[in-house]
Design a protein around this motif. Structure first.
Motif, short mmCIF file in Angstrom:
data_model
loop_
_atom_site.label_atom_id
_atom_site.label_comp_id
_atom_site.label_asym_id
_atom_site.label_seq_id
_atom_site.Cartn_x
_atom_site.Cartn_y
_atom_site.Cartn_z
N THR A 82 -23.95 -57.74 10.14
CA THR A 82 -24.15 -57.57 8.71
C THR A 82 -25.61 -57.26 8.45
O THR A 82 -26.51 -57.93 8.99
N ARG A 85 -29.07 -56.09 1.81
CA ARG A 85 -29.26 -57.04 0.72
C ARG A 85 -28.15 -56.89 -0.31
O ARG A 85 -27.42 -55.91 -0.31
N LEU A 86 -28.06 -57.88 -1.20
CA LEU A 86 -27.00 -57.90 -2.19
C LEU A 86 -27.16 -56.82 -3.24
O LEU A 86 -26.22 -56.52 -3.99
N ALA A 95 -27.74 -60.01 2.47
CA ALA A 95 -26.31 -60.17 2.75
C ALA A 95 -26.15 -60.86 4.10
O ALA A 95 -26.99 -60.70 4.99
N ASP A 96 -25.05 -61.60 4.26
CA ASP A 96 -24.80 -62.26 5.54
C ASP A 96 -23.30 -62.30 5.80
O ASP A 96 -22.51 -61.71 5.05
N THR A 99 -21.05 -63.32 2.90
CA THR A 99 -21.11 -62.57 1.65
C THR A 99 -19.71 -62.10 1.26
O THR A 99 -19.02 -61.46 2.06
N ARG A 233 -14.17 -68.14 1.75
CA ARG A 233 -15.06 -67.23 1.01
C ARG A 233 -14.30 -65.97 0.61
O ARG A 233 -14.83 -64.87 0.62
N GLY A 243 -23.40 -65.11 -4.51
CA GLY A 243 -23.79 -64.06 -3.57
C GLY A 243 -22.87 -62.86 -3.52
O GLY A 243 -22.79 -62.19 -2.49
N PRO A 245 -22.17 -59.12 -3.98
CA PRO A 245 -23.12 -58.00 -4.07
C PRO A 245 -22.81 -57.04 -5.21
O PRO A 245 -21.69 -56.98 -5.72
N SER A 276 -15.17 -62.25 2.76
CA SER A 276 -16.40 -62.27 3.55
C SER A 276 -16.13 -61.72 4.95
O SER A 276 -14.99 -61.73 5.43
#
Length: 517
Positions: A82, A85-86, A95-96, A99, A233, A243, A245, A276
């Motif tokens: 991953t 960013r969001l 982001a992870d 997310t 998630r 979180g 995005p 996620s």
């Protein structure tokens, strides 16, 4: 009624635009896959190939602000990459693997498996018909609701279409299940028999499930799939997760057109989940037939069993049939089950081969050439895992080519916007409404099937709200405004009509809304 965006997004969601030549297929569940899988070495080589391509693309101008790739093999932990960013804002959080990405039409695979489970448990039989649920609805001539089962609807074989339901649920408002009868009676049209990809069958299933059980499809998924599978998630209510995005469209030299995440009321049974990467890994492993606490392996196989043949030609991948929420596509020597997701500002893809025991998913928070990127990663993964002698694609060469195509794509996108704005209908954009004009527009305007426009003021700006979506109106010429989803959209016309000086109606594109207040 001109809605090219809806048509294009539905076509992209199926992994490819359907060129239909359909014949029914047997509905018996597929046999369990042989207990073999790709070797660990082949799997790692394929994983390295797709991760390498994704990393190289992520470094290019206009690459998705967030990009994630998940690969799984039966009997081992998923591998996840991953990046980003969001939001395109460099100050936004990273982001992870937890997310919750929006997956759009991939939702159909989850609802298809839920439908098989509830059928097996006697909660909602798939052989129920439209006549069983809506006995008093008047359907178009030649359409027999008693012959239209929910199994047919979930494999896109329903002989009706309903633009109002498809548009409103995706772009305007959450249509209550109690309103479906009226909209089916007033807004349905017959279509040719056979496979025709759309959202309608899944919308009807979600509404019918609620009418018969008293429980929303979103709650059914939580209870029957997500919780027992440990998918913490994932869900159809993004507001419950942190979180989530933003969505993005690349405009080249003009940067990003950025949208907030899709609200809860626009999450529907044909395209309404966030998932996620970690949870996607769990989902893909379930699709490979591994034991779990959510569904039996035979239910998974039934959901993956082809229901109808169809010639589905895509940019990268061709598919030959449709199951219950899955395309059936031949890649190399095996059939894979695959589905894409497409919405304004995002794309996603997933595919599994129970025969090989492997799967892949791709998430992207941009809609700019990322549908083709996802298909390319899916194709690369399955061709590489099957062929030890296949040369891995050169990541830098592919990324350079991708960047060039993306620049051309953005230039063409914005040229269409500029061309529309240069049209004579806008009168040079010189008109500014007076305070009296602005006040005269305020009110509620109704279409018999497409819902309401509620026009209001914020300072000197005229706005319209349609369901849960609010947009500013840009003045162009007397009583004529322009409306667009964002900066990357060619504007459409929004004209107020007057009778004896009083505003009595508005015309949005080609649709007429009468004033009711």
């Amino acid at each position: 009624m001109r809605r090219p965006l809806l048509t294009l997004l539905l076509a992209a969601s199926v992994l490819a635009a359907p060129a239909v030549a359909a014949q029914p297929l047997p509905q018996a569940a597929a046999a369990a896959p042989a207990p073999i899988s790709a070797s660990e070495a082949d799997f790692r080589r394929a994983a390295d190939a797709v991760f390498g391509l994704a990393r190289a693309v992520a470094d290019q101008p206009g690459a998705p602000p967030a990009l994630s790739v998940v690969v799984v093999r039966r009997g081992r932990a998923p591998l996840i990459w991953t990046h980003g960013r969001l939001s395109s804002d460099p100050a936004s959080p990273a982001a992870d693997d937890d997310t919750p990405f929006y997956i759009a039409s991939q939702t159909k695979a989850f609802v298809g498996l839920l439908a098989v489970k509830l059928d097996a448990e006697g909660v909602f039989p798939l052989d129920r018909t439209l006549a069983d649920i809506w006995p008093d609805v008047t359907f178009p001539p030649g359409v027999d609701p008693a012959a239209i089962t929910f199994r047919r609807l979930l494999s896109h074989q329903g002989p009706i279409e309903n633009e109002a339901l498809s548009f409103r649920t995706a772009y305007s408002d959450r249509v209550p299940s109690a309103d479906y009868a009226r909209l089916l009676s007033t807004g349905s049209e017959a279509r040719a028999p056979g496979f025709d990809y759309s959202n309608l069958g899944y919308l009807l299933y979600g509404a019918a499930l609620e009418l018969k059980t008293g429980r929303d499809w979103r709650d059914w998924l939580d209870q029957a799939l997500f919780r027992p599978a440990g998918m913490t998630r994932s869900g159809a209510r993004p507001s419950q997760f942190d979180g989530v995005p933003a969505y993005h469209r690349w405009m080249g030299a003009r940067g990003w057109d950025v949208f907030p995440g899709k609200p809860d009321d626009l999450m529907h049974a044909a395209g309404g989940l966030v998932v996620s990467p970690n949870d996607m890994g769990r989902w893909l492993v379930i699709q490979l037939g591994e034991a779990n606490d959510a569904v039996r392996p035979e239910w998974v196989r039934e959901a993956q069993t082809p229901q109808v043949a169809a010639d589905i030609q895509g940019d990268v991948i061709a598919c030959q049939g449709y199951a219950l929420g899955w395309n059936v596509c031949r890649l190399g020597a095996v059939d894979i089950r695959a589905h894409g997701g497409s919405y304004t500002g995002m794309r996603s893809a997933m595919a599994v081969s129970p025969e090989l025991g492997v799967g892949i998913a791709v998430f992207s928070t941009s809609d700019s050439l990322t549908g083709g990127l996802g298909q390319t990663l899916v194709q690369t993964f399955f061709e590489t895992v099957q062929d030890p002698g296949r040369a891995a694609p050169d990541p830098e060469a592919y990324a350079t080519q991708y960047a060039g195509r993306l620049a051309d794509f953005a230039a063409r996108r914005m040229a269409r916007v500029d061309a529309r704005r240069a049209e004579a209908q806008w009168g040079g954009w010189t008109w500014r409404p007076s305070a009296a004009d602005r006040a005269a527009y305020v009110g509620r305007y109704r279409h018999p099937t497409l819902g309401d426009h509620v026009v209001s003021l914020r300072g000197e700006t005229v706005l319209t709200r349609r369901g849960v979506v609010e947009r500013p109106l840009e003045p162009a010429a007397p009583d004529l405004f322009a409306i667009a989803d964002g900066l990357a959209d060619p504007p459409t016309s929004f004209r107020f009509e007057r009778t004896d000086g009083r505003v009595t109606a508005l015309i949005h594109d080609e649709d007429r809304f009468e004033r009711i207040d």
